[in-house]
Scaffold this motif. Structure first.
Motif, PDB file in Angstrom:
ATOM      1  N   GLU A 223       0.842  -1.198   0.000  1.00 25.33           N
ATOM      2  CA  GLU A 223       0.000   0.000   0.000  1.00 25.33           C
ATOM      3  C   GLU A 223       0.877   1.248   0.000  1.00 25.33           C
ATOM      4  O   GLU A 223       1.746   1.404   0.853  1.00 25.33           O
ATOM      5  N   ILE A 224       0.641   2.107  -0.972  1.00 22.62           N
ATOM      6  CA  ILE A 224       1.411   3.338  -1.102  1.00 22.62           C
ATOM      7  C   ILE A 224       0.506   4.524  -0.789  1.00 22.62           C
ATOM      8  O   ILE A 224      -0.591   4.647  -1.348  1.00 22.62           O
ATOM      9  N   ASP A 225       0.959   5.384   0.099  1.00 25.99           N
ATOM     10  CA  ASP A 225       0.189   6.574   0.452  1.00 25.99           C
ATOM     11  C   ASP A 225       0.102   7.502  -0.752  1.00 25.99           C
ATOM     12  O   ASP A 225       1.105   7.783  -1.412  1.00 25.99           O
ATOM     13  N   ASN A 226      -1.086   7.972  -1.016  1.00 25.38           N
ATOM     14  CA  ASN A 226      -1.301   8.853  -2.167  1.00 25.38           C
ATOM     15  C   ASN A 226      -0.463  10.121  -2.089  1.00 25.38           C
ATOM     16  O   ASN A 226      -0.111  10.719  -3.106  1.00 25.38           O
ATOM     17  N   ASP A 227      -0.121  10.527  -0.860  1.00 28.53           N
ATOM     18  CA  ASP A 227       0.639  11.776  -0.674  1.00 28.53           C
ATOM     19  C   ASP A 227       2.053  11.687  -1.223  1.00 28.53           C
ATOM     20  O   ASP A 227       2.704  12.723  -1.419  1.00 28.53           O
ATOM     21  N   ILE A 228       2.574  10.483  -1.440  1.00 32.67           N
ATOM     22  CA  ILE A 228       3.953  10.384  -1.919  1.00 32.67           C
ATOM     23  C   ILE A 228       4.025  10.283  -3.440  1.00 32.67           C
ATOM     24  O   ILE A 228       5.107  10.193  -3.998  1.00 32.67           O
ATOM     25  N   ASP A 229       2.848  10.290  -4.145  1.00 33.88           N
ATOM     26  CA  ASP A 229       2.875  10.303  -5.605  1.00 33.88           C
ATOM     27  C   ASP A 229       3.684  11.507  -6.063  1.00 33.88           C
ATOM     28  O   ASP A 229       3.378  12.653  -5.700  1.00 33.88           O
ATOM     29  N   ALA A 230       4.726  11.269  -6.839  1.00 34.51           N
ATOM     30  CA  ALA A 230       5.689  12.317  -7.161  1.00 34.51           C
ATOM     31  C   ALA A 230       5.040  13.510  -7.846  1.00 34.51           C
ATOM     32  O   ALA A 230       5.304  14.673  -7.495  1.00 34.51           O
ATOM     33  N   GLN A 231       4.171  13.246  -8.837  1.00 29.92           N
ATOM     34  CA  GLN A 231       3.555  14.352  -9.581  1.00 29.92           C
ATOM     35  C   GLN A 231       2.670  15.180  -8.656  1.00 29.92           C
ATOM     36  O   GLN A 231       2.733  16.415  -8.637  1.00 29.92           O
ATOM     37  N   LEU A 376       9.866  18.094  -9.156  1.00 28.92           N
ATOM     38  CA  LEU A 376       9.432  16.757  -9.560  1.00 28.92           C
ATOM     39  C   LEU A 376      10.551  15.739  -9.352  1.00 28.92           C
ATOM     40  O   LEU A 376      10.312  14.621  -8.878  1.00 28.92           O
ATOM     41  N   GLN A 377      11.782  16.135  -9.701  1.00 27.42           N
ATOM     42  CA  GLN A 377      12.925  15.225  -9.518  1.00 27.42           C
ATOM     43  C   GLN A 377      13.112  14.861  -8.041  1.00 27.42           C
ATOM     44  O   GLN A 377      13.311  13.694  -7.697  1.00 27.42           O
ATOM     45  N   LYS A 378      13.025  15.859  -7.168  1.00 26.62           N
ATOM     46  CA  LYS A 378      13.180  15.604  -5.734  1.00 26.62           C
ATOM     47  C   LYS A 378      12.051  14.727  -5.215  1.00 26.62           C
ATOM     48  O   LYS A 378      12.266  13.807  -4.412  1.00 26.62           O
ATOM     49  N   CYS A 379      10.842  14.982  -5.664  1.00 24.54           N
ATOM     50  CA  CYS A 379       9.696  14.190  -5.211  1.00 24.54           C
ATOM     51  C   CYS A 379       9.752  12.766  -5.744  1.00 24.54           C
ATOM     52  O   CYS A 379       9.286  11.834  -5.080  1.00 24.54           O
ATOM     53  N   GLN A 380      10.300  12.593  -6.941  1.00 28.61           N
ATOM     54  CA  GLN A 380      10.469  11.243  -7.485  1.00 28.61           C
ATOM     55  C   GLN A 380      11.454  10.436  -6.646  1.00 28.61           C
ATOM     56  O   GLN A 380      11.264   9.238  -6.427  1.00 28.61           O
ATOM     57  N   GLU A 381      12.516  11.097  -6.168  1.00 31.14           N
ATOM     58  CA  GLU A 381      13.479  10.420  -5.296  1.00 31.14           C
ATOM     59  C   GLU A 381      12.821  10.022  -3.985  1.00 31.14           C
ATOM     60  O   GLU A 381      13.034   8.917  -3.482  1.00 31.14           O
ATOM     61  N   GLN A 384      10.469   7.080  -4.650  1.00 34.66           N
ATOM     62  CA  GLN A 384      11.186   5.816  -4.827  1.00 34.66           C
ATOM     63  C   GLN A 384      11.655   5.255  -3.493  1.00 34.66           C
ATOM     64  O   GLN A 384      11.519   4.055  -3.221  1.00 34.66           O
ATOM     65  N   THR A 385      12.191   6.135  -2.651  1.00 36.72           N
ATOM     66  CA  THR A 385      12.637   5.697  -1.326  1.00 36.72           C
ATOM     67  C   THR A 385      11.464   5.170  -0.507  1.00 36.72           C
ATOM     68  O   THR A 385      11.571   4.132   0.159  1.00 36.72           O
ATOM     69  N   ARG A 387       8.631   3.955  -1.637  1.00 38.43           N
ATOM     70  CA  ARG A 387       8.142   2.699  -2.223  1.00 38.43           C
ATOM     71  C   ARG A 387       9.027   1.535  -1.794  1.00 38.43           C
ATOM     72  O   ARG A 387       8.538   0.447  -1.457  1.00 38.43           O
ATOM     73  N   GLU A 388      10.338   1.763  -1.808  1.00 36.98           N
ATOM     74  CA  GLU A 388      11.262   0.704  -1.402  1.00 36.98           C
ATOM     75  C   GLU A 388      11.075   0.348   0.068  1.00 36.98           C
ATOM     76  O   GLU A 388      11.082  -0.824   0.441  1.00 36.98           O
ATOM     77  N   GLN A 389      10.918   1.378   0.909  1.00 42.04           N
ATOM     78  CA  GLN A 389      10.722   1.126   2.337  1.00 42.04           C
ATOM     79  C   GLN A 389       9.410   0.403   2.590  1.00 42.04           C
ATOM     80  O   GLN A 389       9.341  -0.538   3.393  1.00 42.04           O
ATOM     81  N   ALA A 390       8.364   0.829   1.893  1.00 38.63           N
ATOM     82  CA  ALA A 390       7.064   0.179   2.059  1.00 38.63           C
ATOM     83  C   ALA A 390       7.125  -1.271   1.579  1.00 38.63           C
ATOM     84  O   ALA A 390       6.516  -2.161   2.176  1.00 38.63           O
TER      85      ALA A 390
END
Length: 535
Positions: A223-231, A376-381, A384-385, A387-390
């Motif tokens: 489960e991924i929190d919607n708040d971490i969606d990069a865009q 966007l680049q910072k939020c993508q990082e 990704q982090t 998602r990996e932790q989750a």
């Protein structure tokens, strides 16, 4: 009375590393008699599955904490004049009972050694120090009871290593204890000139997979929190930065609307079944709260709609029900009557969102497009982090459900102390506890209460750690030696910067544990069927 094994030295890893909240027992071990079982009188951390024989595979993992440990027991084994008899019986919770029978020949040899030692040290009137003294005179002077006690202790120290040989490589640190009362051993030795005693020791538990090798076919839902969606996160961050450079101006001619910021006082009481107000809800009481209406969806459903149109100085009262998904469990489903007073009301005057303010949004950026790309680049990082932790958390959560492990009590207590110690470190960092507060929180009563309250969680962590260590061994996983060397060097450098003592061998073991754990998670991510869903 029990014979316990205690360690006498510890060292700390740096506290700001991933594997840093660990204390590693070092070197010396001493035998001590205690009148009752050892209680948790200190917070002690140790490395994972450190076994007696170096050639025995050592499962090492340090995602949350470490688990089982063992050390050589007692002094070096010396040759006995006769063999002792050891009967091994398996008991629940990965515990082994050793019934030890010491023959008269061994007891007699220990007796002679004790008498000789007394002769060397005793200063008996009429005899020069070190000279042979008739045994009867020596016993009369020293006391037969004292010689007998010393003999029993000598027998234990000499025979215990031999008795433990059958569990070498399996015995867990600090779990060895003689359960036979010392008075019983004295009585047994005095009447039979032989000795019997029982030893209980926890051994490294076996990991049983259900199904066998089930970890090879993991199916994980993350489960991924919607708040971490990069865009989405990048757009929100741009909006936040834009608002931060705007100006707040007082609203004078209208009520509250979307986009405004209101300074409000909030209070609430429960609503009884007869529709009358009940008790106050302390968690809701707030004075001078800055409520940004553009963040209204983050608050209690219906709250923003209920205060819409409020003007400065106005008070409103309205009922709301806390949803079952509310973060505070004690408020879920509660029907409450809210009272809100609007103290101040502001609107934002924002500059045009264009290239002219790019440098104010992110220093160094000259265009709005460049600002968006950077965010966007910072939020993508970050995404990704996260998602990996989750993913790692979901995998670990699945692992503990797939294994059956008969967990020893000593391992449970050690892991519990590890988790509680990490919690104390966090509290200390956040609140700066004084010595009295720290002493209270680290007392045996506080630790034991935590162990009981968190029993299920502690057991799950142990299962995760042992499961990961078992996978590393089964799959013959490896990592580059240069990676180990580099991390060890970094750790030692931190010790030196903090002017802390360290043991390089133990640092190496700890770093290896972390690298092995990371390698297992990497292997599991590659071989698992993973589905991501947004919540």
């Amino acid at each position: 009375m029990e014979l316990c094994i205690t360690t006498s030295s510890t060292t700390f890893l740096p506290l700001n590393r991933a594997y840093a909240s660990v204390l590693i027992p070092l070197k010396k071990s001493t035998l001590q008699f205690k009148n009752q079982k050892a209680t948790l009188t200190s917070l002690k951390f140790s490395s994972f599955s450190r076994l007696i024989q170096p050639q025995f595979h050592r499962n090492r993992y340090c995602v949350s904490a470490s688990a089982a440990s063992s050390v050589a027991v007692g002094p070096e084994m010396d040759k006995l004049p006769a063999n002792i008899k050891v009967t091994e019986t398996e008991e629940p919770n990965s515990r082994v009972r050793l019934n030890v029978e010491v023959p008269p020949a061994v007891c007699e040899d220990c007796y002679k050694r004790v008498v000789n030692e007394f002769m060397k040290q005793a200063k008996i009137p009429g005899f020069r120090p070190g000279k042979n003294v008739p045994e009867s005179i020596l016993l009369s002077y020293v006391g037969k009871q004292n010689v007998q006690k010393a003999t029993v202790e000598s027998i234990l120290k000499r025979t215990l290593p031999h008795a433990m040989s059958s569990v070498t490589g399996r015995a867990l640190r600090d779990s060895v204890r003689i359960t036979t009362k010392f008075s019983e051993m004295e009585k047994n030795y005095s009447s039979l000139n032989s000795l019997r005693y029982d030893v209980i020791v926890d051994v490294a538990p076996q990991v049983k997979w259900i199904p066998e090798d089930g970890y090879k076919n993991l199916k994980i839902v993350v489960e991924i929190d919607n708040d971490i969606d990069a865009q989405r996160a990048a757009e929100q961050e741009l909006k936040r930065r834009h608002k931060s450079i705007g100006k707040l101006k007082i609203v004078t001619d209208r009520g509250l609307q979307i986009g405004d910021v209101a300074v409000i006082d909030i209070s609430a009481t429960t609503i009884k079944e007869d529709k009358s107000n009940g008790q106050k809800i302390p968690d809701t009481e707030t004075k001078g709260f800055h409520f940004d209406t553009e963040d209204g969806d983050k608050y209690l459903p219906g709250f923003l709609d209920s205060i819409g149109g409020m003007q400065r100085g106005e008070t409103k009262s309205f009922p709301l029900v806390f949803p079952e998904s509310w973060r505070q469990e004690n408020l879920r489903g509660v029907n409450a009557q809210f009272t809100v007073e609007c103290k101040e009301l502001f609107y934002r005057e924002l500059p045009e969102l264009d290239d002219s303010i790019a440098d104010k949004l992110i220093p160094g950026c000259t265009t709005l497009e460049r600002v968006k790309e950077t965010l966007l680049q910072k939020c993508q990082e970050v995404e990704q982090t996260a998602r990996e932790q989750a993913t790692d958390n979901a995998i670990l959560d699945q692992l503990h459900k797939m294994v059956e492990i008969d967990i020893p009590q000593s391992l449970f207590e050690e892991q519990g102390r590890q988790l509680y110690g990490a919690k104390l470190l966090q509290i200390q960092a956040n609140m700066k506890l004084n010595d009295e507060q720290l002493a209270t929180l680290s007392s045996p009563k506080a630790v034991n209460a935590y162990l009981e309250d968190q029993r299920e969680n502690i057991i799950n962590v142990i299962k995760q750690n042992l499961a990961v260590g078992d996978i590393f061994k089964r799959e013959n996983l490896q990592f580059p030696t240069e990676e180990l060397v580099k991390e060890v060097e970094n750790s030692i450098a931190e010790f030196k910067r903090n002017k802390q003592e360290y043991d390089e061998d133990h640092i190496r073991d700890q770093v290896q544990e972390v690298l092995e754990g990371a390698k297992v998670l990497e292997w599991l991510r590659e071989h698992a069927e993973i589905q991501y869903i947004t919540r």
